[in-house]
Motif scaffolding. Structure first.
Motif, PDB file in Angstrom:
ATOM      1  N   ARG A 164       6.852   7.371   9.275  1.00  0.00           N
ATOM      2  CA  ARG A 164       6.517   5.726   9.581  1.00  0.00           C
ATOM      3  C   ARG A 164       7.454   5.346  10.270  1.00  0.00           C
ATOM      4  N   ASN A 165       9.148   5.131  10.758  1.00  0.00           N
ATOM      5  CA  ASN A 165       9.886   4.962  11.354  1.00  0.00           C
ATOM      6  C   ASN A 165       9.080   5.324  13.325  1.00  0.00           C
ATOM      7  N   PHE A 166       8.906   6.462  12.908  1.00  0.00           N
ATOM      8  CA  PHE A 166       8.096   7.650  14.320  1.00  0.00           C
ATOM      9  C   PHE A 166       6.710   6.635  14.540  1.00  0.00           C
ATOM     10  N   VAL A 167       5.756   6.086  13.657  1.00  0.00           N
ATOM     11  CA  VAL A 167       4.655   5.135  13.992  1.00  0.00           C
ATOM     12  C   VAL A 167       4.929   4.376  14.975  1.00  0.00           C
ATOM     13  N   THR A 168       5.791   3.910  14.118  1.00  0.00           N
ATOM     14  CA  THR A 168       6.003   1.902  14.589  1.00  0.00           C
ATOM     15  C   THR A 168       6.689   2.410  15.862  1.00  0.00           C
ATOM     16  N   VAL A 169       7.395   3.241  16.241  1.00  0.00           N
ATOM     17  CA  VAL A 169       8.561   3.295  17.634  1.00  0.00           C
ATOM     18  C   VAL A 169       7.344   3.437  18.888  1.00  0.00           C
TER      19      VAL A 169
ATOM     20  N   ALA B  94       4.215  10.117  -9.615  1.00  0.00           N
ATOM     21  CA  ALA B  94       3.583  10.060 -10.925  1.00  0.00           C
ATOM     22  C   ALA B  94       3.245  11.282 -10.862  1.00  0.00           C
ATOM     23  N   VAL B  95       2.317  11.900  -9.882  1.00  0.00           N
ATOM     24  CA  VAL B  95       1.136  12.747 -10.127  1.00  0.00           C
ATOM     25  C   VAL B  95       2.067  13.992 -10.280  1.00  0.00           C
ATOM     26  N   LEU B  96       2.879  14.097  -9.439  1.00  0.00           N
ATOM     27  CA  LEU B  96       3.950  15.313  -9.541  1.00  0.00           C
ATOM     28  C   LEU B  96       4.699  15.680 -10.591  1.00  0.00           C
ATOM     29  N   VAL B  97       5.428  14.468 -10.912  1.00  0.00           N
ATOM     30  CA  VAL B  97       5.868  14.738 -12.008  1.00  0.00           C
ATOM     31  C   VAL B  97       5.261  14.603 -13.506  1.00  0.00           C
TER      32      VAL B  97
ATOM     33  N   VAL C   2      10.643  17.706 -14.324  1.00  0.00           N
ATOM     34  CA  VAL C   2      11.992  17.388 -13.500  1.00  0.00           C
ATOM     35  C   VAL C   2      11.762  18.127 -12.244  1.00  0.00           C
ATOM     36  N   ARG C   3      11.004  19.383 -12.099  1.00  0.00           N
ATOM     37  CA  ARG C   3      11.173  19.999 -11.019  1.00  0.00           C
ATOM     38  C   ARG C   3      10.952  19.589  -9.795  1.00  0.00           C
ATOM     39  N   ALA C   4       9.894  18.480 -10.291  1.00  0.00           N
ATOM     40  CA  ALA C   4       8.672  17.775  -8.952  1.00  0.00           C
ATOM     41  C   ALA C   4      10.036  16.642  -7.938  1.00  0.00           C
ATOM     42  N   VAL C   5      11.314  16.275  -9.206  1.00  0.00           N
ATOM     43  CA  VAL C   5      12.049  15.279  -8.218  1.00  0.00           C
ATOM     44  C   VAL C   5      12.393  15.661  -7.332  1.00  0.00           C
ATOM     45  N   PRO C   6      13.520  16.720  -6.998  1.00  0.00           N
ATOM     46  CA  PRO C   6      13.940  16.872  -5.557  1.00  0.00           C
ATOM     47  C   PRO C   6      12.835  17.115  -4.262  1.00  0.00           C
ATOM     48  N   PHE C   7      11.264  17.041  -4.969  1.00  0.00           N
ATOM     49  CA  PHE C   7      10.583  17.041  -4.197  1.00  0.00           C
ATOM     50  C   PHE C   7       9.765  15.945  -3.258  1.00  0.00           C
ATOM     51  N   VAL C   8       9.795  15.221  -4.355  1.00  0.00           N
ATOM     52  CA  VAL C   8       9.313  13.655  -4.392  1.00  0.00           C
ATOM     53  C   VAL C   8      10.657  12.787  -3.639  1.00  0.00           C
ATOM     54  N   ILE C   9      12.097  12.859  -3.435  1.00  0.00           N
ATOM     55  CA  ILE C   9      12.649  12.499  -2.911  1.00  0.00           C
ATOM     56  C   ILE C   9      13.441  13.092  -1.191  1.00  0.00           C
ATOM     57  N   VAL C  10      12.499  14.259  -1.315  1.00  0.00           N
ATOM     58  CA  VAL C  10      12.327  14.851   0.258  1.00  0.00           C
ATOM     59  C   VAL C  10      10.953  14.206   0.853  1.00  0.00           C
ATOM     60  N   GLY C  11      10.142  13.946  -0.028  1.00  0.00           N
ATOM     61  CA  GLY C  11       8.994  12.890   0.583  1.00  0.00           C
ATOM     62  C   GLY C  11       9.032  12.049   0.835  1.00  0.00           C
ATOM     63  N   TYR C  12       9.806  11.565  -0.101  1.00  0.00           N
ATOM     64  CA  TYR C  12       9.845   9.877  -0.576  1.00  0.00           C
ATOM     65  C   TYR C  12      10.907   9.706   1.896  1.00  0.00           C
ATOM     66  N   ILE C  13      11.676  11.089   2.094  1.00  0.00           N
ATOM     67  CA  ILE C  13      12.444  10.711   3.614  1.00  0.00           C
ATOM     68  C   ILE C  13      11.547  11.612   4.495  1.00  0.00           C
ATOM     69  N   VAL C  14      10.886  12.562   4.495  1.00  0.00           N
ATOM     70  CA  VAL C  14       9.608  12.373   5.409  1.00  0.00           C
ATOM     71  C   VAL C  14       8.923  11.800   6.020  1.00  0.00           C
TER      72      VAL C  14
ATOM     73  N   ALA D 266       0.622  -1.163   0.297  1.00  0.00           N
ATOM     74  CA  ALA D 266      -0.101  -0.067  -0.104  1.00  0.00           C
ATOM     75  C   ALA D 266       1.142   1.058   0.685  1.00  0.00           C
ATOM     76  N   LEU D 267       1.891   1.334   0.899  1.00  0.00           N
ATOM     77  CA  LEU D 267       2.314   2.671   0.710  1.00  0.00           C
ATOM     78  C   LEU D 267       3.152   2.450  -0.482  1.00  0.00           C
ATOM     79  N   ARG D 268       3.979   2.019  -0.966  1.00  0.00           N
ATOM     80  CA  ARG D 268       4.180   2.205  -1.915  1.00  0.00           C
ATOM     81  C   ARG D 268       3.759   2.213  -3.275  1.00  0.00           C
ATOM     82  N   TYR D 269       2.183   1.581  -3.330  1.00  0.00           N
ATOM     83  CA  TYR D 269       1.500   2.108  -4.459  1.00  0.00           C
ATOM     84  C   TYR D 269       1.478   3.350  -4.323  1.00  0.00           C
ATOM     85  N   CYS D 270       1.130   4.278  -2.808  1.00  0.00           N
ATOM     86  CA  CYS D 270       0.487   5.102  -2.630  1.00  0.00           C
ATOM     87  C   CYS D 270       2.027   6.272  -3.192  1.00  0.00           C
ATOM     88  N   PHE D 271       2.532   6.345  -2.602  1.00  0.00           N
ATOM     89  CA  PHE D 271       4.013   7.063  -3.041  1.00  0.00           C
ATOM     90  C   PHE D 271       4.128   6.939  -4.524  1.00  0.00           C
TER      91      PHE D 271
END
Length: 228
Positions: free
Chosen positions: A219-224, A194-197, A202-214, A184-189
């Motif tokens: 996800r880590n915080f919720v798991t912990v 894809a929508v952003l791109v 190409v302007r979307a790429v940095p934001f996609v990477i930042v979104g991946y990190i955030v 589910a997380l992979r599909y949603c991401f």
């Protein structure tokens, strides 16, 4: 014939390496647009070599080492060359150094079979080569001017270098099956990316990477929180 088939993953890995080598030359010459597309192509080959190895059951120690060597050039040296040429100077090669450390850790860390620990080097590379593309193409005047600021680029290089060797767990985009429940997380991401791109290019790429990190950090915080 079987030997030739078994060689397909390594040929794809070498294609990744070739793209990385050429990307470095374009980055040093200031052609960040071509360098960007070559790194994107290298990332495609990097994805395909792993897929081919699984489908053909062609895993080997040589293939694993070759993959890391190719990634070091395509996703470590190439983005560093972009940063160097954009004015960051020798400090830009911190990305290459930490990429090498990240790849070495990945090769000996058995905790990273289903997810990553630390920012994957292809994500780091795509961030910086897309920044170079945006500045070179002037895609979005304000965004290009922000990314042209040397101190800001240097701070990003330091931050992303630390993220690569951090203990932050980050989800993988590798599918073991195609069921929605397990992915589910992979599909949603991927869908949102894809929508952003599609909207921003190409302007979307940095934001996609930042979104991946955030998303990974949340996800880590919720798991912990659940475990505690």
């Amino acid at each position: 014939m079987r030997h030739i088939i078994k060689s397909i993953p390594n040929l794809l890995t070498l294609s990744n390496l070739f793209c990385g080598c050429v990307a470095v030359t374009y980055a040093f010459s200031g052609d960040f647009i071509t360098a960007f597309w070559l790194v994107v192509l290298a990332a495609v080959f990097d994805f395909l070599d792993g897929m081919a190895a699984r489908l053909l059951n062609a895993h080997s120690p040589i293939g694993a080492d070759l993959d890391s060597l190719a990634d070091m050039v395509s996703f470590g040296v190439a983005p560093s060359a972009v940063l160097f040429t954009m004015g960051v100077g020798w400090f830009g090669f911190a990305v290459a150094l930490f990429s090498a450390l990240r790849l070495a850790k990945f090769n000996v860390d058995d905790r990273q079979t289903t997810e990553f620990i630390g920012l994957p080097v292809p994500a780091d590379a795509l961030f910086f080569v897309s920044v170079g593309y945006i500045v070179s193409a002037g895609a979005g005047t304000y965004l290009a001017s922000v990314f042209s600021t040397v101190w800001f680029l240097s701070a990003l290089a330091a931050l992303f270098s630390l993220l690569m060797v951090s203990e932050i767990r980050m989800f993988s985009l590798k599918f073991k099956n195609f069921g929605f429940k397990d992915n589910a997380l992979r599909y949603c991401f991927l869908a949102s990316s894809a929508v952003l791109v599609a909207l921003l290019g190409v302007r979307a790429v940095p934001f996609v990477i930042v979104g991946y990190i955030v998303i990974s950090m949340v996800r880590n915080f919720v798991t912990v929180t659940k475990l505690s």
